[in-house]
Design an enzyme around this catalytic site. Sequence first.
Site, PDB file in Angstrom:
ATOM      1  N   LEU A   1      47.994 -28.998   4.983  1.00 41.07           N
ATOM      2  CA  LEU A   1      46.677 -28.504   4.612  1.00 41.07           C
ATOM      3  C   LEU A   1      45.932 -29.705   4.054  1.00 41.07           C
ATOM      4  CD1 LEU A   1      47.502 -25.149   2.752  1.00 41.07           C
ATOM      5  CD2 LEU A   1      46.218 -25.370   4.886  1.00 41.07           C
ATOM      6  N   ASP A   2      44.690 -29.912   4.475  1.00 45.38           N
ATOM      7  CA  ASP A   2      43.987 -31.095   3.978  1.00 45.38           C
ATOM      8  C   ASP A   2      43.620 -30.924   2.515  1.00 45.38           C
ATOM      9  OD1 ASP A   2      41.393 -29.855   3.748  1.00 45.38           O
ATOM     10  OD2 ASP A   2      41.105 -30.106   5.898  1.00 45.38           O
ATOM     11  N   VAL A   3      43.159 -32.002   1.917  1.00 42.65           N
ATOM     12  CA  VAL A   3      42.937 -32.019   0.466  1.00 42.65           C
ATOM     13  C   VAL A   3      41.910 -30.983   0.032  1.00 42.65           C
ATOM     14  CG1 VAL A   3      41.130 -33.786   0.556  1.00 42.65           C
ATOM     15  CG2 VAL A   3      42.588 -33.598  -1.492  1.00 42.65           C
ATOM     16  N   ASN A   4      40.978 -30.619   0.929  1.00 40.77           N
ATOM     17  CA  ASN A   4      39.930 -29.648   0.595  1.00 40.77           C
ATOM     18  C   ASN A   4      40.283 -28.222   0.988  1.00 40.77           C
ATOM     19  OD1 ASN A   4      38.142 -31.661  -0.419  1.00 40.77           O
ATOM     20  ND2 ASN A   4      37.649 -32.232   1.696  1.00 40.77           N
ATOM     21  N   SER A   5      41.533 -28.000   1.394  1.00 43.89           N
ATOM     22  CA  SER A   5      41.987 -26.664   1.766  1.00 43.89           C
ATOM     23  C   SER A   5      43.058 -26.200   0.780  1.00 43.89           C
ATOM     24  CB  SER A   5      42.556 -26.666   3.192  1.00 43.89           C
ATOM     25  OG  SER A   5      41.579 -27.094   4.120  1.00 43.89           O
TER      26      SER A   5
END
Length: 254
Positions: A109-113
Amino acid sequence: MRLNVYLQQAGVGSRREAERLVEQGRIKVNGVVATATVPVNDGDKVELDGKPLSPATRSQPRLFLLYKPLDVLVTAFDKQGRPTIYDLPNLKPPRWDAAKPRVIYVGRLDVNSEGLLVLSSDGPLAQTMMSPATALPRVYRVRVHGRLTERQVELLRRGITVEGVRYRGVEVTEETGHTGRTNTWYRVTLTEGKNREIRRLFEHFGCVVNRLIRVQYGPFHLGKLERGDVVEVPAADVKRFMKELAAEPVKIKA
């Protein structure tokens, strides 16, 4: 056999993770600290942190469910010193005690998810779960600025090509009870996990994702987990899940 392949088959993680363990000097072959080029032959003794390691002694995998918070990276190490999932209190001693195994993340999951991240003690199982050929469903709640037309939803279901990258069809359902004047909530189901896939698909149609929460990965659900929480999947559920995977055309690698 190449050392990183042997380590993966023994369940330590992906080949990249195996290479990292070798670089850290934690692997020995026949009592000697190993290098990446050392082969493993029949009868060789391989150790991780002084403990014997082999595919034959591989125990039943263990799975854990983590609610990954925002602003936390899904990686083992960040050169810039930013926080990773392994810096979360529930994945560090004393809460993550000696009775718990080393775990690797299943997908990213990316840092903004935020949301559900499955952790596995077993590299081959993690690889099978991530494989596009296995096609485990990944379900997300997605809030976007803007709104898709019915035509655009249908195009997403069929699959589209964006900037030369082909994306499989995805299921997109509007959550009508949560839609506001400028933002719209959708429930999105994928069967592969290309980098930033959901964000790119919505951006292709002029919508900007401003919140993304994974709520399901395969048969595993986020449920009532709070940010940073970790729970173990019961052993019986893991065993049943592995049987279901093995019954499919894609087999768990030995």
